[in-house]
Design a protein around this motif. Structure first.
Motif, mmCIF file in Angstrom:
data_model
loop_
_atom_site.group_PDB
_atom_site.id
_atom_site.type_symbol
_atom_site.label_atom_id
_atom_site.label_comp_id
_atom_site.label_asym_id
_atom_site.label_seq_id
_atom_site.Cartn_x
_atom_site.Cartn_y
_atom_site.Cartn_z
ATOM 1 N N MET A 1 -15.762 -5.675 -5.002
ATOM 2 C CA MET A 1 -14.622 -4.752 -5.026
ATOM 3 C C MET A 1 -13.889 -5.510 -4.355
ATOM 4 O O MET A 1 -14.026 -5.752 -3.099
ATOM 5 N N GLU A 2 -12.430 -5.814 -5.052
ATOM 6 C CA GLU A 2 -11.433 -6.371 -4.280
ATOM 7 C C GLU A 2 -10.450 -5.401 -3.854
ATOM 8 O O GLU A 2 -10.012 -4.949 -4.911
ATOM 9 N N LEU A 3 -10.102 -5.389 -2.770
ATOM 10 C CA LEU A 3 -8.808 -4.329 -2.381
ATOM 11 C C LEU A 3 -7.687 -5.352 -1.929
ATOM 12 O O LEU A 3 -7.728 -6.084 -1.104
ATOM 13 N N VAL A 4 -6.390 -5.012 -2.481
ATOM 14 C CA VAL A 4 -5.466 -5.703 -2.182
ATOM 15 C C VAL A 4 -4.496 -4.734 -1.269
ATOM 16 O O VAL A 4 -4.326 -3.568 -1.824
ATOM 17 N N ARG A 5 -3.877 -5.130 -0.216
ATOM 18 C CA ARG A 5 -2.977 -4.302 0.680
ATOM 19 C C ARG A 5 -1.715 -4.382 0.088
ATOM 20 O O ARG A 5 -1.147 -5.563 -0.037
ATOM 21 N N SER A 6 -0.804 -3.264 -0.105
ATOM 22 C CA SER A 6 0.437 -3.163 -0.599
ATOM 23 C C SER A 6 1.317 -2.339 0.383
ATOM 24 O O SER A 6 0.745 -1.329 1.001
ATOM 25 N N VAL A 7 2.605 -2.203 0.269
ATOM 26 C CA VAL A 7 3.289 -1.560 0.869
ATOM 27 C C VAL A 7 4.591 -0.825 0.272
ATOM 28 O O VAL A 7 5.137 -1.307 -0.611
ATOM 29 N N VAL A 8 4.653 0.539 0.481
ATOM 30 C CA VAL A 8 5.904 1.250 -0.078
ATOM 31 C C VAL A 8 6.856 1.569 0.980
ATOM 32 O O VAL A 8 6.470 1.960 2.122
ATOM 33 N N GLU A 9 8.186 0.971 0.795
ATOM 34 C CA GLU A 9 9.189 1.606 1.738
ATOM 35 C C GLU A 9 9.494 2.899 1.736
ATOM 36 O O GLU A 9 10.087 3.134 0.631
ATOM 37 N N ARG A 10 9.615 3.595 2.679
ATOM 38 C CA ARG A 10 9.968 4.889 2.744
ATOM 39 C C ARG A 10 11.187 5.348 3.946
ATOM 40 O O ARG A 10 11.024 4.406 4.678
ATOM 41 N N PRO A 11 11.850 6.186 3.715
ATOM 42 C CA PRO A 11 12.819 6.319 4.762
ATOM 43 C C PRO A 11 11.948 6.736 6.219
ATOM 44 O O PRO A 11 11.139 7.693 6.261
ATOM 45 N N GLY A 12 12.217 5.968 7.016
ATOM 46 C CA GLY A 12 11.727 5.729 8.438
ATOM 47 C C GLY A 12 10.308 5.664 8.560
ATOM 48 O O GLY A 12 9.473 5.838 9.701
ATOM 49 N N ALA A 13 9.592 5.086 7.582
ATOM 50 C CA ALA A 13 8.299 4.767 7.542
ATOM 51 C C ALA A 13 7.914 3.556 6.513
ATOM 52 O O ALA A 13 8.462 3.797 5.318
ATOM 53 N N ARG A 14 6.742 2.675 6.477
ATOM 54 C CA ARG A 14 6.369 1.983 5.741
ATOM 55 C C ARG A 14 4.838 2.558 5.524
ATOM 56 O O ARG A 14 4.352 2.407 6.525
ATOM 57 N N ILE A 15 4.728 2.873 4.203
ATOM 58 C CA ILE A 15 3.387 3.269 3.768
ATOM 59 C C ILE A 15 2.413 2.009 3.289
ATOM 60 O O ILE A 15 2.869 1.660 2.191
ATOM 61 N N ARG B 1 3.431 3.516 12.695
ATOM 62 C CA ARG B 1 2.445 4.274 13.793
ATOM 63 C C ARG B 1 3.305 5.319 14.111
ATOM 64 O O ARG B 1 2.811 6.531 14.640
ATOM 65 N N VAL B 2 4.826 5.349 14.496
ATOM 66 C CA VAL B 2 5.545 6.362 14.857
ATOM 67 C C VAL B 2 6.729 6.471 13.931
ATOM 68 O O VAL B 2 7.790 5.882 14.068
ATOM 69 N N PRO B 3 6.495 7.322 12.906
ATOM 70 C CA PRO B 3 7.411 7.589 11.831
ATOM 71 C C PRO B 3 8.551 8.616 12.555
ATOM 72 O O PRO B 3 8.453 9.114 13.139
ATOM 73 N N ASP B 4 9.814 8.625 11.724
ATOM 74 C CA ASP B 4 10.665 9.340 12.158
ATOM 75 C C ASP B 4 10.462 10.798 11.875
ATOM 76 O O ASP B 4 10.979 11.697 12.627
ATOM 77 N N ASP B 5 9.679 11.065 10.659
ATOM 78 C CA ASP B 5 9.326 12.327 10.417
ATOM 79 C C ASP B 5 7.708 12.630 10.421
ATOM 80 O O ASP B 5 7.044 11.816 9.700
ATOM 81 N N VAL C 1 1.882 11.292 18.213
ATOM 82 C CA VAL C 1 2.143 11.590 16.833
ATOM 83 C C VAL C 1 1.066 12.469 16.161
ATOM 84 O O VAL C 1 1.379 13.162 15.291
ATOM 85 N N MET C 2 -0.336 12.175 16.570
ATOM 86 C CA MET C 2 -1.237 12.871 16.100
ATOM 87 C C MET C 2 -1.176 14.408 16.440
ATOM 88 O O MET C 2 -1.301 15.273 15.625
ATOM 89 N N GLU C 3 -0.583 14.484 17.796
ATOM 90 C CA GLU C 3 -0.495 16.042 18.158
ATOM 91 C C GLU C 3 0.661 16.713 17.299
ATOM 92 O O GLU C 3 0.534 17.796 16.826
ATOM 93 N N ALA C 4 1.721 15.889 16.963
ATOM 94 C CA ALA C 4 2.833 16.657 16.150
ATOM 95 C C ALA C 4 2.469 16.887 14.670
ATOM 96 O O ALA C 4 2.726 17.726 13.922
#
Length: 245
Positions: free
Chosen positions: A1-15, A66-70, A186-189
């Motif tokens: 199984m091959e896993l490819v890492r991708s990113v979606v840009e979101r307001p205040g965070a990269r997912i 790691r430290v998103p706006d929301d 962030v985990m606490e929030a």
């Protein structure tokens, strides 16, 4: 199984997410608090290649910001939908969520019923919780003597439970040593937001749902029973019963 890492840009965070690709029916995995997509790779292997597996690093975790706006619950839901817009724009998906990820899955299914064809919830709950518990969890994460010199040192500190082993395995190697892939504050929030009761959202879910509770569940039997009873037609699996069988 091959896993490819991708990113979606979101307001205040990269997912960031891992994706097997392909045209098979899509299953999206959502990890728990302080976890990451990596810990669900063994589960994805069991479903591939009959399913396209997408494993999301939720905001504040793993390879995502790691430290998103929301850190609110709606932001997590919107992140999932943004990933779905890329990997499954024209089909509904099955969401598999563990703990915090199960909470995200419930809210996503409630708010976007046409995007979700099924739910598998591992250690799920919508009761809410004591605000002091979130503070205690944040304090615990902040007490880790990171960076650790090795994963073995981390395991010696964190313990031998399955959760502790998963945390140790997911530590990020850096020039200074091994560090967690999350920020304690962030985990606490995030947990504070999860601890708001969401019964109406759970009752609103229309997708077929299976709820799985661990042999050593974090929830009492009464809370498990109340969660399952609150939504007619929910299928329940108790791993303790499976083990005895």
């Amino acid at each position: 199984m091959e896993l490819v890492r991708s990113v979606v840009e979101r307001p205040g965070a990269r997912i960031s997410y891992l994706d097997t690709g392909g045209a098979a029916p899509v299953v999206v995995f959502l990890h728990g608090l302080a976890g990451s997509a990596q810990e669900l790779v063994p589960s994805a292997r069991e479903l591939w290649p009959e399913h396209r597996c997408v494993l999301v690093d939720q905001r504040g975790h793993g390879h995502s910001t790691r430290v998103p706006d929301d850190t609110g619950r709606q932001a997590f839901v919107d992140d999932v939908v943004a990933v779905l817009d890329v990997v499954a724009p024209a089909q509904s998906v099955v969401l598999v969520g563990q703990s915090m990820g199960a909470h995200t899955a419930v809210l996503t299914a409630a708010g976007h019923p046409h995007r979700v064809s099924g739910l598998v919830l591992l250690e799920a709950d919508v009761h809410g919780g004591d605000p002091g518990e979130a503070a205690a969890v944040g304090e615990f994460f902040g007490s880790w003597p990171a960076p650790f010199a090795s994963r073995a040192e981390a395991t010696a500190f964190l313990g031998a439970t399955a959760l502790a082993r998963a945390w140790a395995a997911d530590l990020e190697p850096t020039a200074e040593g091994y560090r967690p892939r999350f920020d304690p504050a962030v985990m606490e929030a995030v947990l504070q937001a999860v601890h708001v009761p969401r019964w109406a959202d759970w009752a609103a879910v229309r997708a077929p749902t299976t709820v799985v509770f661990a042999a050593e569940s974090m929830f009492t039997s009464a809370r498990q029973d109340a969660f399952v009873a609150a939504r007619a037609g929910t299928r329940r699996v108790d791993l303790s019963s499976c083990k005895r069988a």
